[in-house]
Motif scaffolding. Structure first.
Motif, PDB file in Angstrom:
ATOM      1  N   VAL A  96       8.478  -9.953   8.196  1.00  0.00           N
ATOM      2  CA  VAL A  96       8.894  -9.135   9.344  1.00  0.00           C
ATOM      3  C   VAL A  96      10.250  -8.486   9.080  1.00  0.00           C
ATOM      4  CG1 VAL A  96       9.565  -9.219  11.783  1.00  0.00           C
ATOM      5  CG2 VAL A  96       7.563 -10.494  10.992  1.00  0.00           C
ATOM      6  N   GLY A  97      11.177  -9.257   8.495  1.00  0.00           N
ATOM      7  CA  GLY A  97      12.485  -8.693   8.162  1.00  0.00           C
ATOM      8  C   GLY A  97      12.377  -7.538   7.198  1.00  0.00           C
ATOM      9  N   GLY A  98      11.513  -7.678   6.179  1.00  0.00           N
ATOM     10  CA  GLY A  98      11.338  -6.595   5.213  1.00  0.00           C
ATOM     11  C   GLY A  98      10.704  -5.366   5.819  1.00  0.00           C
ATOM     12  N   LEU A  99       9.784  -5.564   6.752  1.00  0.00           N
ATOM     13  CA  LEU A  99       9.080  -4.428   7.359  1.00  0.00           C
ATOM     14  C   LEU A  99       9.955  -3.650   8.335  1.00  0.00           C
ATOM     15  CD1 LEU A  99       5.560  -5.992   8.077  1.00  0.00           C
ATOM     16  CD2 LEU A  99       6.072  -4.158   6.460  1.00  0.00           C
ATOM     17  N   SER A 265      18.949  -1.194  -4.267  1.00  0.00           N
ATOM     18  CA  SER A 265      18.266  -0.082  -3.602  1.00  0.00           C
ATOM     19  C   SER A 265      17.480  -0.616  -2.409  1.00  0.00           C
ATOM     20  CB  SER A 265      17.310   0.626  -4.574  1.00  0.00           C
ATOM     21  OG  SER A 265      16.216  -0.210  -4.901  1.00  0.00           O
ATOM     22  N   PRO A 266      17.147   0.256  -1.437  1.00  0.00           N
ATOM     23  CA  PRO A 266      16.333  -0.190  -0.305  1.00  0.00           C
ATOM     24  C   PRO A 266      14.967  -0.720  -0.734  1.00  0.00           C
ATOM     25  CG  PRO A 266      17.411   1.888   0.207  1.00  0.00           C
ATOM     26  CD  PRO A 266      17.663   1.624  -1.241  1.00  0.00           C
ATOM     27  N   ARG A 267      14.400  -0.110  -1.768  1.00  0.00           N
ATOM     28  CA  ARG A 267      13.101  -0.586  -2.268  1.00  0.00           C
ATOM     29  C   ARG A 267      13.206  -2.014  -2.782  1.00  0.00           C
ATOM     30  NH1 ARG A 267      10.976  -0.965  -7.259  1.00  0.00           N
ATOM     31  NH2 ARG A 267       8.686  -0.930  -7.461  1.00  0.00           N
ATOM     32  N   ASP A 268      14.234  -2.279  -3.575  1.00  0.00           N
ATOM     33  CA  ASP A 268      14.436  -3.634  -4.080  1.00  0.00           C
ATOM     34  C   ASP A 268      14.680  -4.615  -2.930  1.00  0.00           C
ATOM     35  OD1 ASP A 268      14.094  -2.778  -6.639  1.00  0.00           O
ATOM     36  OD2 ASP A 268      16.179  -3.026  -7.272  1.00  0.00           O
ATOM     37  N   ALA A 269      15.414  -4.158  -1.921  1.00  0.00           N
ATOM     38  CA  ALA A 269      15.709  -5.026  -0.781  1.00  0.00           C
ATOM     39  C   ALA A 269      14.429  -5.455  -0.071  1.00  0.00           C
ATOM     40  CB  ALA A 269      16.643  -4.308   0.187  1.00  0.00           C
ATOM     41  N   LEU A 271      11.328  -5.518  -1.365  1.00  0.00           N
ATOM     42  CA  LEU A 271      10.539  -6.369  -2.254  1.00  0.00           C
ATOM     43  C   LEU A 271      11.119  -7.781  -2.311  1.00  0.00           C
ATOM     44  CD1 LEU A 271       9.669  -4.002  -5.259  1.00  0.00           C
ATOM     45  CD2 LEU A 271       8.108  -4.952  -3.545  1.00  0.00           C
ATOM     46  N   ILE A 272      12.438  -7.876  -2.348  1.00  0.00           N
ATOM     47  CA  ILE A 272      13.087  -9.190  -2.359  1.00  0.00           C
ATOM     48  C   ILE A 272      12.733  -9.960  -1.092  1.00  0.00           C
ATOM     49  CG2 ILE A 272      15.332 -10.330  -2.118  1.00  0.00           C
ATOM     50  CD1 ILE A 272      16.430  -8.255  -4.113  1.00  0.00           C
ATOM     51  N   SER A 273      12.728  -9.269   0.037  1.00  0.00           N
ATOM     52  CA  SER A 273      12.393  -9.922   1.303  1.00  0.00           C
ATOM     53  C   SER A 273      10.952 -10.423   1.291  1.00  0.00           C
ATOM     54  CB  SER A 273      12.613  -8.952   2.466  1.00  0.00           C
ATOM     55  OG  SER A 273      12.494  -9.604   3.702  1.00  0.00           O
ATOM     56  N   TYR A 274      10.019  -9.575   0.836  1.00  0.00           N
ATOM     57  CA  TYR A 274       8.612  -9.970   0.816  1.00  0.00           C
ATOM     58  C   TYR A 274       8.365 -11.134  -0.147  1.00  0.00           C
ATOM     59  CZ  TYR A 274       7.966  -5.321   2.921  1.00  0.00           C
ATOM     60  OH  TYR A 274       8.045  -4.214   3.715  1.00  0.00           O
ATOM     61  N   LEU A 275       8.842 -10.987  -1.378  1.00  0.00           N
ATOM     62  CA  LEU A 275       8.527 -11.966  -2.422  1.00  0.00           C
ATOM     63  C   LEU A 275       9.249 -13.291  -2.213  1.00  0.00           C
ATOM     64  CD1 LEU A 275       8.448  -9.663  -5.590  1.00  0.00           C
ATOM     65  CD2 LEU A 275       6.528 -10.536  -4.240  1.00  0.00           C
ATOM     66  N   SER A 276      10.439 -13.247  -1.632  1.00  0.00           N
ATOM     67  CA  SER A 276      11.129 -14.511  -1.369  1.00  0.00           C
ATOM     68  C   SER A 276      10.379 -15.327  -0.314  1.00  0.00           C
ATOM     69  CB  SER A 276      12.573 -14.258  -0.916  1.00  0.00           C
ATOM     70  OG  SER A 276      12.618 -13.505   0.279  1.00  0.00           O
TER      71      SER A 276
END
Length: 544
Positions: A96-99, A265-269, A271-276
């Motif tokens: 949810v945070g990543g989205l 980058s926002p993209r990395d941010a 992905l980090i949120s989802y994968l973590s």
């Protein structure tokens, strides 16, 4: 039981290695010469490598309380696997945070979670809303230090206060030296250690001769009720309330946003949120298996003997007990290292989180607005020492610390999450709504009581019942409190804006200047503070 010298030596080596990595990473942070030093310390200059960011984001949530607590809940006869909500809850929270939260926070290059709140509601409300996460971070650090102290007492037979003091000093030192860089790079080695150590320990515990097959005890009653557990009808609403608390309440934490804002980058941010989130879920598997093993063990066949850990009140120590009594000594030492690594990976995050918000949002923006970069860094370092010392002292009162940590987390959920949602997604809200929401939400939560702290409820929600002399709220009051806070912020904000804009209340009463920039039709002017901007087509005149 004698002092385990080899285990103590191994632990000291692990601590020295962690400190060395932290010191090395602090040198790397000093190479970022083109950026503000405080920004480097807090968000790593927004240049944290993707893999490093993923490791540190996962390690932040996979702490000592996480792996110990998961095993404990699976083991408890009154709970079981169905009550293990944290792995799925945190995974969904990070999704949810990543989205929804990464893009608005990362696009404006905020430094801390409190920045948009101070920007929208001012320094006074920012200072008030800083208190719940500060309390929660300090008690979080204290709680995981306490869990480490208890673990070392079981496995190494040393006094818990020695482990607490040593761990706190190591964490404070390397966090103080390198800020986020030291935290992130030490999290990598700590995360690797947690993964390998717990997975290696699990097969030894499962195959111990004193343990029945966990697949059999999952559905059949053996030494206790099946470890899969069950949710009785009267507890369904409470279960859902706790689950939503983990999903939504896991977002408004500086430890989370610190990782997101440090990504390159926002993209990395995102992905980090989802994968973590996926990483958090996977890291709970060994703890679940260890809890199942504990529930499937005939403790009379071990050196621990009878009564069982549950009957002795040692359920909170079930993970170190399994490592010590069901695994070879050299394996249990590795498990102790995993717990120590988990404690340090979450402890440094909590410490950096609290000190970052204090230095950047309170010291720089409220206490000393003309502070230099060097002043902010020193404020951050001194606050680390102060908060770390407070947490270390509180860790000696482990039972009450855990209870206070849970209450602090609920206050963050009830008070801070609605405020963060409003400033990011409902920009028309204002400081009047924020203040009303804060006060009303705080009052509502405190009036609901807290059984673990022996605080009786004033508000008896439907289903509130007396169990063993303590009132238990079975009604989903957490989500209700959060939603009431959100509704209060929005409704009071719109009401205040309407009253001032319609000139029902005189402009002089607008002490927070929420109508600045709004057209006041009864005066044919736009209020912008002390000065007046005259709209095109109107004749300038002084304000009566």
């Amino acid at each position: 039981m004698a002092l385990n010298v080899s285990g103590l030596v191994a632990l000291v080596i692990f601590y020295v290695m962690t400190l060395a990595i932290g010191v090395w990473a602090s040198r790397k942070s000093k190479k970022e010469k083109n950026l503000q030093p405080s920004e480097v310390a807090i968000v790593g200059g927004r240049n944290i490598n993707f893999c490093i960011g993923l490791f540190t984001a996962t390690a932040t949530w996979v702490g000592g309380a996480y792996i110990n607590g998961t095993a404990e809940i699976v083991y408890l006869p009154s709970r079981g696997l169905l009550w293990v909500q944290a792995p799925v809850g945190f995974a969904l929270s990070l999704l949810v945070g990543g989205l929804f939260f990464v893009q608005p926070m990362r696009s404006k290059n905020y430094v801390t979670m409190m920045d948009p709140i101070q920007e929208a509601y001012g320094n006074v409300m920012g200072s008030l809303l800083f208190i719940p996460p500060l309390i929660a971070d300090i008690f979080w650090f204290a709680a995981i230090l306490a869990s480490l102290g208890a673990t070392m007492k079981v496995i190494l037979d040393i006094e818990g206060y020695l482990a607490i003091i040593l761990s706190a000093c190591i964490v404070i030192l390397y966090t103080l030296l390198g800020g986020l860089y030291s935290v992130a790079y030490t999290d990598v080695i700590q995360m690797i250690f947690i993964m390998f150590s717990l997975w290696i320990c699990t097969p030894f515990a499962i195959t111990n001769s004193a343990t029945k097959s966990i697949s059999y005890t999952a559905v059949h009653e053996s030494f206790q009720a099946p470890w899969t557990g069950k949710i009785e009808a009267q507890y369904v609403a409470r279960w859902l309330d706790d689950f939503l608390y983990l999903v939504l309440g896991g977002i408004p934490w500086q430890t989370y946003f610190q990782r997101i804002l440090s990504a390159s980058s926002p993209r990395d941010a995102r992905l980090i949120s989802y994968l973590s989130g996926v990483g958090c879920f996977i890291m709970a598997v060994p703890s679940v298996l260890i809890g199942a093993v504990a529930a499937s063990t005939d403790w009379n066949q071990t050196d621990y003997g009878l009564p069982t850990p549950h009957d002795r009140g040692d359920s909170s120590l079930i993970l170190p007990l399994v490592l010590h009594y069901l695994c070879p000594m050299y394996i249990s030492i590795g498990g102790l290292g995993a717990i120590a690594a988990a404690v340090m990976s979450s402890g440094d995050s909590a410490l950096l989180s609290a000190s970052s918000m204090f230095a950047h949002n309170i010291y720089r923006k409220v206490l000393r607005k003309k502070a230099t970069e060097n002043d902010v860094l020193w404020a951050m370092r001194l606050s680390m020492v102060a908060f770390g010392t407070i947490a270390s002292v509180l860790a000696f009162y482990s039972h009450s610390v855990y209870d206070l940590w849970f209450l602090g987390g609920e206050l963050v959920y009830a008070l801070l999450f609605p405020q963060l949602c409003c400033v990011l997604f409902i920009p028309s809200t204002n400081v009047y709504g924020s203040a009303a929401g804060f006060l009303f939400g705080l009052l509502l939560r405190l009036l609901a009581g807290e059984p673990s702290l022996k605080i009786p409820p004033v508000i008896h929600y439907p289903g509130c019942s007396l169990v063993d002399g303590v009132y238990i709220q079975l009604f989903p009051f957490k989500i209700v409190t959060m939603l009431v806070t959100l509704l209060t912020i929005v409704s009071v904000s719109y009401l205040a804006t309407f009253l001032f804009k319609a000139n029902i209340l005189p402009p002089e009463w607008d002490i927070c200047h929420v109508c600045e920039g709004l057209l006041c039709p009864h005066r044919n002017i736009i209020r912008t503070g002390p000065a007046l901007i005259v709209p095109r087509g109107y004749t300038q005149r002084t304000q009566p």
